[in-house]
Enzyme design. Structure first.
Site, PDB file in Angstrom:
ATOM      1  N   MET A  99      -1.786   5.826  -1.305  1.00 47.93           N
ATOM      2  CA  MET A  99      -1.202   4.882  -2.254  1.00 47.93           C
ATOM      3  C   MET A  99      -2.303   4.049  -2.893  1.00 47.93           C
ATOM      4  O   MET A  99      -3.081   3.406  -2.182  1.00 47.93           O
ATOM      5  CB  MET A  99      -0.215   3.947  -1.540  1.00 47.93           C
ATOM      6  CG  MET A  99       0.977   4.650  -0.937  1.00 47.93           C
ATOM      7  SD  MET A  99       2.010   3.510   0.033  1.00 47.93           S
ATOM      8  CE  MET A  99       1.043   3.428   1.545  1.00 47.93           C
ATOM      9  N   ILE A 157      -1.534   3.162   7.497  1.00 49.29           N
ATOM     10  CA  ILE A 157      -2.979   2.958   7.628  1.00 49.29           C
ATOM     11  C   ILE A 157      -3.458   2.008   6.536  1.00 49.29           C
ATOM     12  O   ILE A 157      -3.204   2.229   5.349  1.00 49.29           O
ATOM     13  CB  ILE A 157      -3.732   4.295   7.515  1.00 49.29           C
ATOM     14  CG1 ILE A 157      -3.252   5.258   8.613  1.00 49.29           C
ATOM     15  CG2 ILE A 157      -5.239   4.082   7.618  1.00 49.29           C
ATOM     16  CD1 ILE A 157      -3.794   6.660   8.452  1.00 49.29           C
ATOM     17  N   GLY A 187      -3.109  -1.296  -1.395  1.00 51.22           N
ATOM     18  CA  GLY A 187      -3.878  -0.062  -1.234  1.00 51.22           C
ATOM     19  C   GLY A 187      -3.886   0.462   0.189  1.00 51.22           C
ATOM     20  O   GLY A 187      -4.286  -0.246   1.092  1.00 51.22           O
ATOM     21  N   SER A 188      -3.443   1.694   0.409  1.00 51.78           N
ATOM     22  CA  SER A 188      -3.278   2.156   1.776  1.00 51.78           C
ATOM     23  C   SER A 188      -2.894   3.632   1.815  1.00 51.78           C
ATOM     24  O   SER A 188      -2.985   4.342   0.826  1.00 51.78           O
ATOM     25  CB  SER A 188      -2.205   1.306   2.469  1.00 51.78           C
ATOM     26  OG  SER A 188      -1.090   1.145   1.606  1.00 51.78           O
ATOM     27  N   ARG A 189      -2.396   4.064   2.977  1.00 46.65           N
ATOM     28  CA  ARG A 189      -2.049   5.464   3.186  1.00 46.65           C
ATOM     29  C   ARG A 189      -1.023   5.572   4.305  1.00 46.65           C
ATOM     30  O   ARG A 189      -0.993   4.738   5.221  1.00 46.65           O
ATOM     31  CB  ARG A 189      -3.326   6.216   3.545  1.00 46.65           C
ATOM     32  CG  ARG A 189      -3.142   7.636   4.031  1.00 46.65           C
ATOM     33  CD  ARG A 189      -4.522   8.241   4.243  1.00 46.65           C
ATOM     34  NE  ARG A 189      -4.561   9.149   5.365  1.00 46.65           N
ATOM     35  CZ  ARG A 189      -5.688   9.609   5.892  1.00 46.65           C
ATOM     36  NH1 ARG A 189      -6.848   9.214   5.424  1.00 46.65           N
ATOM     37  NH2 ARG A 189      -5.655  10.453   6.899  1.00 46.65           N
TER      38      ARG A 189
END
Length: 230
Positions: A99, A157, A187-189
């Site tokens: 993301m 994450i 911002g991430s995953r």
């Protein structure tokens, strides 16, 4: 769907305070110099869209797994699930959704199940698109126990600019497919570990929509046209 509804989306309550802060900064910037004020307005609008929480049409059908996050598929590979979830040492198929700061960051359950285990682990803030982010970065891991005895792991994450992982579920709680369970700021995953023998129905680089895009199907069931709004 109206023209206004196309641009104005519901906002998650977590975003209210941030939008208020950005708006206040914009007012100060207008007082200092008007061009700076308009930059502040642009950042305020971006903040609102970051915390948007749109309604999604969740596919219905036995065994359908949907994407837990908006973004793009950055990795598809076998990896061992986080040991804190108690899923064993064997590598499973892992699908990673990255993301960026323009995606919606509300996370959704990929399939209906019971939260069998949850664990938060602090860590680094490396670029979330990197493979080693799954091991080194701050993360919150969730194990969904399915009625047929299989298990699926979902791991939030933190990324390079993410500084807080949020969740609002607890162990023993049941979740529906596409139900909201958490959020990551800036911002991430999200990684999904599929049961053995289940193949992902997506490709690297594919754009995903949380709660809507079919990620995999357990068994031979195919996605149906029926859907519900979440």
């Amino acid at each position: 769907m109206t023209m206004l509804g196309t641009f104005l989306k519901p906002m998650h309550p977590e975003g209210y305070k941030f939008v208020a802060i950005f708006a206040a900064i914009a007012l100060v910037l207008f007082w200092l110099w008007e061009p700076l004020g308009w930059i502040g307005v642009g950042l305020t609008v971006w903040c609102y869209y970051f915390f948007r929480d749109p309604v999604r049409s969740v596919p219905q059908g036995a065994g359908i797994l949907v994407s837990p996050a908006d973004g793009v598929i950055s990795l598809i590979e076998r990896a061992v699930p986080p040991p804190e979830l108690g899923m064993g040492p064997e590598a499973l198929m892992r699908v990673s959704v990255f993301m960026n700061v323009f995606n919606c960051h509300v996370n959704r359950a990929p399939i209906a199940g019971t939260v069998g285990a949850m664990s938060y682990r602090p860590g680094k803030f490396l670029n979330a698109s990197l493979d080693k982010a799954s091991v080194d970065n701050e993360r919150n891991s969730l194990r969904l126990d399915l009625p047929d005895g299989r298990q699926i792991a979902v791991v939030q994450i933190a990324g390079l600019v993410a500084r807080r992982i949020m969740w609002w579920v607890s162990e023993g709680q049941g979740l529906r497919t596409g139900e909201r369970f958490g959020l990551i700021r800036f911002g991430s995953r999200v990684d999904v570990y599929l049961p053995e023998g289940v193949a992902p129905q997506v490709a690297i680089g594919q754009t995903m929509v949380a709660g809507e895009t079919v990620l995999a199907v357990l068994g031979r069931d195919l996605p149906q046209t029926m859907s519900r709004m979440e």
